[in-house]
Write an enzyme that holds these catalytic residues in place. Structure first.
Site, PDB file in Angstrom:
ATOM      1  N   HIS A   1     105.599 -15.910 -61.815  1.00  0.00           N
ATOM      2  CA  HIS A   1     104.188 -15.093 -61.926  1.00  0.00           C
ATOM      3  C   HIS A   1     104.453 -13.496 -61.978  1.00  0.00           C
ATOM      4  CE1 HIS A   1     104.760 -14.529 -57.772  1.00  0.00           C
ATOM      5  NE2 HIS A   1     103.866 -13.532 -57.711  1.00  0.00           N
TER       6      HIS A   1
HETATM    7  C1  UD1 Z   1      99.488 -10.329 -57.537  1.00  0.00           C
HETATM    8  C2  UD1 Z   1     100.386  -9.372 -57.028  1.00  0.00           C
HETATM    9  C3  UD1 Z   1     101.687  -9.902 -56.665  1.00  0.00           C
HETATM   10  C4  UD1 Z   1     101.967 -10.967 -55.978  1.00  0.00           C
HETATM   11  C5  UD1 Z   1     100.647 -11.855 -56.708  1.00  0.00           C
HETATM   12  C6  UD1 Z   1     100.622 -13.156 -55.600  1.00  0.00           C
HETATM   13  C7  UD1 Z   1      99.709  -6.874 -57.892  1.00  0.00           C
HETATM   14  C8  UD1 Z   1     100.095  -5.766 -58.718  1.00  0.00           C
HETATM   15  N1  UD1 Z   1     100.414  -8.028 -58.084  1.00  0.00           N
HETATM   16  O1  UD1 Z   1      99.803 -10.451 -58.964  1.00  0.00           O
HETATM   17  O2  UD1 Z   1     102.686  -8.812 -56.333  1.00  0.00           O
HETATM   18  O3  UD1 Z   1     103.015 -11.310 -56.017  1.00  0.00           O
HETATM   19  O4  UD1 Z   1      99.591 -11.514 -56.683  1.00  0.00           O
HETATM   20  O5  UD1 Z   1     100.215 -14.148 -56.261  1.00  0.00           O
HETATM   21  O6  UD1 Z   1      98.758  -6.858 -57.056  1.00  0.00           O
HETATM   22  N2  UD1 Z   1      93.729 -14.562 -62.209  1.00  0.00           N
HETATM   23  C9  UD1 Z   1      92.773 -15.582 -62.319  1.00  0.00           C
HETATM   24  N3  UD1 Z   1      92.274 -16.089 -61.020  1.00  0.00           N
HETATM   25  C10 UD1 Z   1      92.570 -15.309 -59.925  1.00  0.00           C
HETATM   26  C11 UD1 Z   1      93.353 -14.225 -60.081  1.00  0.00           C
HETATM   27  C12 UD1 Z   1      94.115 -13.833 -60.932  1.00  0.00           C
HETATM   28  O7  UD1 Z   1      92.825 -16.190 -63.360  1.00  0.00           O
HETATM   29  O8  UD1 Z   1      91.890 -15.845 -59.100  1.00  0.00           O
HETATM   30  C13 UD1 Z   1      94.528 -14.148 -63.445  1.00  0.00           C
HETATM   31  C14 UD1 Z   1      93.729 -13.141 -64.310  1.00  0.00           C
HETATM   32  O9  UD1 Z   1      93.731 -13.202 -65.634  1.00  0.00           O
HETATM   33  C15 UD1 Z   1      94.569 -11.910 -63.790  1.00  0.00           C
HETATM   34  C16 UD1 Z   1      95.853 -12.222 -63.690  1.00  0.00           C
HETATM   35  O10 UD1 Z   1      95.829 -13.901 -62.977  1.00  0.00           O
HETATM   36  O11 UD1 Z   1      94.617 -10.900 -64.979  1.00  0.00           O
HETATM   37  C17 UD1 Z   1      96.765 -11.452 -62.820  1.00  0.00           C
HETATM   38  O12 UD1 Z   1      96.087 -11.382 -61.438  1.00  0.00           O
HETATM   39  P1  UD1 Z   1      96.430 -10.116 -60.524  1.00  0.00           P
HETATM   40  O13 UD1 Z   1      95.851 -10.107 -59.064  1.00  0.00           O
HETATM   41  O14 UD1 Z   1      96.298  -9.108 -61.230  1.00  0.00           O
HETATM   42  O15 UD1 Z   1      98.145 -10.197 -60.133  1.00  0.00           O
HETATM   43  P2  UD1 Z   1      98.951 -11.245 -59.901  1.00  0.00           P
HETATM   44  O16 UD1 Z   1      99.822 -11.721 -61.128  1.00  0.00           O
HETATM   45  O17 UD1 Z   1      98.171 -12.421 -59.287  1.00  0.00           O
HETATM   46  N1  UDP Z   2     102.298 -20.736 -52.619  1.00  0.00           N
HETATM   47  C1  UDP Z   2     101.422 -21.821 -52.321  1.00  0.00           C
HETATM   48  N2  UDP Z   2     101.011 -22.600 -53.538  1.00  0.00           N
HETATM   49  C2  UDP Z   2     101.200 -22.375 -54.911  1.00  0.00           C
HETATM   50  C3  UDP Z   2     102.449 -21.374 -54.963  1.00  0.00           C
HETATM   51  C4  UDP Z   2     102.665 -20.568 -54.027  1.00  0.00           C
HETATM   52  O1  UDP Z   2     100.974 -22.079 -51.482  1.00  0.00           O
HETATM   53  O2  UDP Z   2     101.022 -23.198 -55.743  1.00  0.00           O
HETATM   54  C5  UDP Z   2     102.743 -20.037 -51.469  1.00  0.00           C
HETATM   55  C6  UDP Z   2     104.230 -20.005 -51.343  1.00  0.00           C
HETATM   56  O3  UDP Z   2     104.417 -20.832 -50.732  1.00  0.00           O
HETATM   57  C7  UDP Z   2     104.293 -18.531 -50.712  1.00  0.00           C
HETATM   58  C8  UDP Z   2     103.123 -17.755 -51.160  1.00  0.00           C
HETATM   59  O4  UDP Z   2     102.304 -18.707 -51.841  1.00  0.00           O
HETATM   60  O5  UDP Z   2     104.124 -18.806 -49.111  1.00  0.00           O
HETATM   61  C9  UDP Z   2     103.902 -16.861 -52.182  1.00  0.00           C
HETATM   62  O6  UDP Z   2     102.756 -16.252 -52.946  1.00  0.00           O
HETATM   63  P1  UDP Z   2     103.078 -15.911 -54.325  1.00  0.00           P
HETATM   64  O7  UDP Z   2     104.229 -16.446 -55.058  1.00  0.00           O
HETATM   65  O8  UDP Z   2     101.731 -15.909 -55.257  1.00  0.00           O
HETATM   66  O9  UDP Z   2     103.362 -14.152 -54.163  1.00  0.00           O
HETATM   67  P2  UDP Z   2     104.661 -13.284 -53.612  1.00  0.00           P
HETATM   68  O10 UDP Z   2     105.212 -13.900 -52.514  1.00  0.00           O
HETATM   69  O11 UDP Z   2     105.542 -13.412 -54.940  1.00  0.00           O
HETATM   70  O12 UDP Z   2     104.152 -11.869 -53.501  1.00  0.00           O
END
Ligand code: UD1
Ligand code: UDP
Length: 364
Positions: free
Chosen positions: A205
């Site tokens: 992601h």
């Molecule tokens: C965010 C964090 C990242 C973290 C991740 C955890 C920032 C800059 N990034 O990334 O550090 O590792 O969360 O998972 O804050 N979207 C949906 N449904 C949702 C949320 C998001 O469809 O409920 C889609 C949207 O198209 C959105 C994209 O995912 O534009 C990215 O979501 P966003 O919250 O901006 O960043 P993450 O990639 O989730």
């Molecule tokens: N995780 C989860 N379900 C999923 C993917 C990830 O519960 O389908 C959990 C994972 O075990 C970890 C956390 O989400 O505890 C990590 O989140 P993510 O990878 O979204 O963010 P990051 O740690 O990179 O910020």
């Protein structure tokens, strides 16, 4: 003592779940503020239900957007909300997302004491949005709860030495607590038809991978060359970038799963292959080797003995890293100096508020 907790993204719900319990044990009033950065049930609601997090006092409902749009929207809504409420003794933010950054900026400008849990992490790569968020948050926070000695050293190198506590890693608490609750038996058919060690578990992601079609293609090509099926619970960010990507037959896409299911899948996977921060650590803690789809990691402790290997997005490098076996036992890291990390975080909040006179004394 009154604590305002600001969370908005999946990993923050997991971290806050264990600290929330520790705050309740200490008799401290917590007020959960959900920014709404993550809003799909499988990224948000599921975690509140499953981890026993109290319902948020408010959901600011900001949703998705570019960095500036999302961060600005959280700041605007949060400032309005906080101005109408009694002053907290602490605003607590977690990790490195845009919710973390926005929470830190608003707290600092409203002169509210700011605590950062998972302070001091550095990937030494300022092209990562998370690195920018961490650096600014650490600069603004008055209390830094560091998961490891490496994090303490990173802060020291930047001249941050006041209010720095080595608390241990609250995600280690979460892994232990929820793994015990999950039971960790062989994954049921509903999660995967493959036997233990008969599958790889992958997540993707990070912006650096999803937003670069060449890297994303390289990762899928590498996953397609592996010697066992690859389960891939797909983050919506990645799902939205799949047009034009060839998903190989051995890669089984599925929606994101809950935390207990995830821990079970990690425990029984042959290897974890990921660009997640949290998952690298959980893999090593649960005794499953990890391959990281990045060029660097902030969790350098995981690399010891080859338990985590950096493979970037190159197909051949991914195949080679997956084939390489780790040496010796998995490295131990993230342990609290005494007790649990979440209790150390609460103790640090209490100790610092006593010193500064911010609050009425708390019971822990
Ligand atoms: C965010 C964090 C990242 C973290 C991740 C955890 C920032 C800059 N990034 O990334 O550090 O590792 O969360 O998972 O804050 N979207 C949906 N449904 C949702 C949320 C998001 O469809 O409920 C889609 C949207 O198209 C959105 C994209 O995912 O534009 C990215 O979501 P966003 O919250 O901006 O960043 P993450 O990639 O989730
Ligand atoms: N995780 C989860 N379900 C999923 C993917 C990830 O519960 O389908 C959990 C994972 O075990 C970890 C956390 O989400 O505890 C990590 O989140 P993510 O990878 O979204 O963010 P990051 O740690 O990179 O910020």
């Amino acid at each position: 003592m009154r604590v305002y907790t600001i969370i908005g993204a999946r990993p923050q719900f997991i971290k806050a779940a264990v600290v929330s319990r520790a705050l309740a044990r200490a008799g401290i009033e917590e007020h959960l503020i959900h920014t709404g950065q993550h809003y799909d049930p499988e990224l948000s609601g599921t975690f509140f239900d499953e981890l026993g997090l109290p319902a948020p006092a408010v959901d600011l409902g900001v949703g998705s957007g570019s960095h500036a749009v999302q961060t600005g929207a959280i700041m605007t809504a949060l400032e309005r909300y906080l101005l109408d409420r009694p002053k907290p003794d602490w605003v607590v933010v977690y990790g490195d997302t845009n919710s973390t950054l926005a929470g830190a900026l608003v707290a600092a400008k409203l002169h509210l004491p700011l605590a950062h849990v998972e302070a001091g992490l550095r990937a030494m790569n300022r092209r990562m949005p998370e690195e920018v968020n961490r650096i600014v948050t650490d600069r603004l926070a008055g209390l830094h709860c560091c998961p490891t000695q490496t994090a303490v050293e990173n802060l020291r190198r930047e001249g941050i030495t006041r209010g720095v506590y080595l608390t241990g890693d609250v995600m280690l608490d979460a892994t232990r607590f929820f793994a015990a609750r999950a039971g960790m038996q062989v994954p049921p058919e509903a999660l995967t038809p493959h036997p233990p060690r008969g599958y790889y578990l992958a997540t993707i992601h990070r912006a650096e991978n999803t937003d670069d079609p060449a890297r994303l293609r390289g990762i899928f090509e590498g996953l397609g060359r592996l010697d066992a099926p690859v389960l891939l619970p797909l983050h919506p960010r990645t799902r939205n970038r799949l047009a034009g990507i060839d998903v190989p037959a051995g890669v089984e896409l599925q929606p994101p799963v809950g935390y207990l299911a995830m821990l079970t899948l990690v425990r029984h996977a042959r290897k974890v292959i990921t660009d997640s921060g949290g998952l690298q650590k959980e893999a090593v803690w649960l005794g499953t080797p990890c391959v990281t789809l990045r060029d660097e990691t902030e969790w350098t402790e995981t690399l010891a003995g080859g338990w985590n290997r950096l493979a970037g997005a190159d197909p051949a490098a991914i195949v080679a890293a997956v084939a390489a076996a780790p040496e010796g036992p998995p490295p131990a890291f993230g342990e609290a100096p005494e007790g649990r990390a979440a209790d150390r975080v609460v103790a640090a909040l209490c100790a610092t508020s006593r010193q500064t006179g911010f609050s009425t004394p708390c019971t822990s």
